[in-house]
Design an enzyme around this catalytic site. Structure first.
Site, PDB file in Angstrom:
ATOM      1  N   LYS A  70     -10.599  -0.469  10.371  1.00  0.00           N
ATOM      2  CA  LYS A  70     -10.821  -1.657   9.556  1.00  0.00           C
ATOM      3  C   LYS A  70     -11.258  -2.852  10.409  1.00  0.00           C
ATOM      4  O   LYS A  70     -11.525  -3.927   9.881  1.00  0.00           O
ATOM      5  CB  LYS A  70      -9.557  -2.002   8.767  1.00  0.00           C
ATOM      6  CG  LYS A  70      -9.150  -0.932   7.753  1.00  0.00           C
ATOM      7  CD  LYS A  70      -7.915  -1.336   6.981  1.00  0.00           C
ATOM      8  CE  LYS A  70      -7.357  -0.195   6.155  1.00  0.00           C
ATOM      9  NZ  LYS A  70      -8.246   0.227   5.057  1.00  0.00           N
ATOM     10  N   HIS A  95       0.849  -1.186   0.000  1.00  0.00           N
ATOM     11  CA  HIS A  95       0.000   0.000   0.000  1.00  0.00           C
ATOM     12  C   HIS A  95       0.890   1.242   0.000  1.00  0.00           C
ATOM     13  O   HIS A  95       2.012   1.223   0.484  1.00  0.00           O
ATOM     14  CB  HIS A  95      -0.868  -0.064   1.266  1.00  0.00           C
ATOM     15  CG  HIS A  95      -1.938   0.967   1.386  1.00  0.00           C
ATOM     16  ND1 HIS A  95      -1.682   2.269   1.757  1.00  0.00           N
ATOM     17  CD2 HIS A  95      -3.286   0.879   1.220  1.00  0.00           C
ATOM     18  CE1 HIS A  95      -2.820   2.942   1.819  1.00  0.00           C
ATOM     19  NE2 HIS A  95      -3.805   2.129   1.489  1.00  0.00           N
ATOM     20  N   GLN A 110      -4.445  -4.773   6.889  1.00  0.00           N
ATOM     21  CA  GLN A 110      -5.391  -5.751   6.350  1.00  0.00           C
ATOM     22  C   GLN A 110      -5.250  -7.116   7.017  1.00  0.00           C
ATOM     23  O   GLN A 110      -5.991  -8.045   6.700  1.00  0.00           O
ATOM     24  CB  GLN A 110      -5.171  -5.907   4.839  1.00  0.00           C
ATOM     25  CG  GLN A 110      -5.389  -4.638   4.043  1.00  0.00           C
ATOM     26  CD  GLN A 110      -6.850  -4.246   3.934  1.00  0.00           C
ATOM     27  OE1 GLN A 110      -7.758  -5.060   4.140  1.00  0.00           O
ATOM     28  NE2 GLN A 110      -7.105  -2.991   3.627  1.00  0.00           N
ATOM     29  N   CYS A 133      -4.947   2.597  -3.523  1.00  0.00           N
ATOM     30  CA  CYS A 133      -3.690   3.086  -2.921  1.00  0.00           C
ATOM     31  C   CYS A 133      -2.554   2.088  -3.168  1.00  0.00           C
ATOM     32  O   CYS A 133      -1.719   1.860  -2.288  1.00  0.00           O
ATOM     33  CB  CYS A 133      -3.853   3.362  -1.434  1.00  0.00           C
ATOM     34  SG  CYS A 133      -5.030   4.669  -1.069  1.00  0.00           S
ATOM     35  N   ASP A 148       3.180  -4.190   7.960  1.00  0.00           N
ATOM     36  CA  ASP A 148       1.977  -3.383   7.779  1.00  0.00           C
ATOM     37  C   ASP A 148       0.791  -4.309   8.011  1.00  0.00           C
ATOM     38  O   ASP A 148       0.454  -5.132   7.164  1.00  0.00           O
ATOM     39  CB  ASP A 148       1.955  -2.790   6.368  1.00  0.00           C
ATOM     40  CG  ASP A 148       0.636  -2.096   6.034  1.00  0.00           C
ATOM     41  OD1 ASP A 148      -0.280  -2.088   6.874  1.00  0.00           O
ATOM     42  OD2 ASP A 148       0.519  -1.576   4.911  1.00  0.00           O
TER      43      ASP A 148
END
Length: 406
Positions: free
Chosen positions: A224, A121, A201, A363, A198
């Site tokens: 999220k 991302h 997600q 993104c 990261d």
């Protein structure tokens, strides 16, 4: 897991109040919020609203207690060693920027290398571009196999004695692939590099243990995973956090301030300058409580099976192209396009039928360029979605071609 009971917790399904019935398949952008979280946030503002860490009065004490309790809840949720390893930020993006400015700019030199993947991302890409330009370091990419899965052989071959940072997504927001962060961390540590994950997600969908992964830093966002927008987390090993220069300076992160110099708090407070988003922190705590009541393993199993079910329903539609690692470990995202219809048209037509998907580059422009497309449409699933909704999505996706006269 009783999906109908879960759906009753989410007010967005009240079509009378919303204005129409919505099949929400855009959780990858932001999740819907359950009443439990909404009520906890509202109760904070009703009965405990004050600035934490600053006042000696009762309401400030209540706000401080709630704020710091959440730090401990997050610690347990990801199995960190200390609550002081949990830094509250606005988002995953801010957390990675903190690392770019506080670690990257201060530790990298010309000839050093930062390794990311083409899956990443912009939040885990643009900050490292900045660090590379300012320090003379080199930004290196790992690429994909033909089935859109991460090429681990390529990645490993690019880790060497010049590698100082390996910062890789834990789960792609385009292909949905779940990445083996533990293996990549092991490879990074073998050459003395730090490992950053990261988790934007990843954390909402998969039980994550930072002690087992052994990553040095992990970032994720609350919005999220059913909490409000504007709250994120940076986890970092304490011995690394204590040596980092603060990213933001001002109130609450200081120890003493004199006319010409200041001293700073110990982690994690030294990275939390200014009045914090206490409501967001309260919402994050409530979201974790909600998730744990259902069970992280149950959430993953349900979402994985539902996403695969939806994939099987749409994979043979004429002229469809799906960027889904069918042979890899996939999560809850399907990105796709038609070879003869633009993704924005796909999303607009689906929206006319009450189906919310995202269209664009998500993104992840370099990934789309690598895949040879300018944009995709994306359906992302959560525990409030059903097989019936997946079937309606698939049927209306077939009808998109009819609407376009194809």
């Amino acid at each position: 897991m009783n999906v109908e009971e879960i759906r009753a917790d989410f007010p967005y399904l009240n079509s009378e109040k919303v204005g129409k019935e919505v099949i929400y398949l855009d959780t990858g952008a932001t999740s819907q919020k359950p009443e439990y979280v909404i009520d906890k946030v509202a109760d904070y503002y009703r009965y405990s609203n004050a600035n934490p860490h600053r006042g000696a009065h009762f309401l400030s004490w209540k706000a401080t207690e709630a704020y710091e309790q959440t730090r401990e809840v997050v610690r347990k949720f990801i199995n960190a060693n200390k609550a002081s390893e949990i830094v509250f930020t606005r988002s995953t993006t801010e957390a990675i920027n903190l690392l770019a400015y506080s670690y990257g700019l201060n530790n990298l030199n010309e000839g050093d290398e930062i390794l990311i993947s083409i899956l990443d991302h912009h939040a885990n890409l643009v900050p490292w571009q900045m660090v590379a330009k300012k320090t003379g370091a080199k930004l290196v990419y790992a690429y994909l196999n033909d089935d859109y899965s991460l090429d681990y052989d390529d990645l490993k071959s690019k880790i060497n004695e010049n590698t100082k940072i390996v910062s890789i997504t834990g789960a792609s927001n385009v292909t949905g692939e779940l990445i083996d962060s533990k293996l990549i961390t092991k490879w990074a540590h073998e050459v003395g590099a730090i490992s950053i994950v990261d988790g934007a997600q990843l954390i909402p969908h998969v039980k994550t243990d930072v002690s087992d992964i052994d990553c040095d830093f992990l970032a994720f966002s609350g919005h999220k995973m059913f909490s409000p927008m504007g709250i994120g987390v940076l986890y970092g090993k304490y011995e690394l956090l204590k040596d980092l220069e603060p990213f933001n300076l001002g109130g609450d992160m200081i120890e003493y301030v004199y006319e010409q110099e200041s001293t700073y708090q110990e982690p994690a407070l030294r990275f939390e300058a200014g009045t914090p988003n206490v409501g967001g922190v309260i919402g994050l705590k409530a979201a974790i409580e909600y998730i744990e009541k259902i069970g992280m393993d149950e959430i993953f199993t349900y979402e994985h099976e539902l996403t695969k079910y939806a994939y099987d329903l749409i994979k043979d539609i004429p002229n469809i192209k799906i960027f889904y690692p069918e042979n890899g470990r996939a999560g809850s995202v399907i990105s796709f396009t038609f070879t003869d219809i633009h993704p924005h048209d796909i999303a607009t037509i689906l929206d006319s039928k009450g189906i919310a998907v995202r269209s664009g580059h998500h993104c992840a422009m370099p990934l789309h360029q690598y895949l040879g497309v300018s944009a995709t449409a994306r359906a992302s699933f959560s525990i409030y979605n059903t097989k019936k909704e997946a079937e309606i999505f698939a049927e209306e996706l077939k009808n998109v071609r009819k609407v376009m006269g194809l």
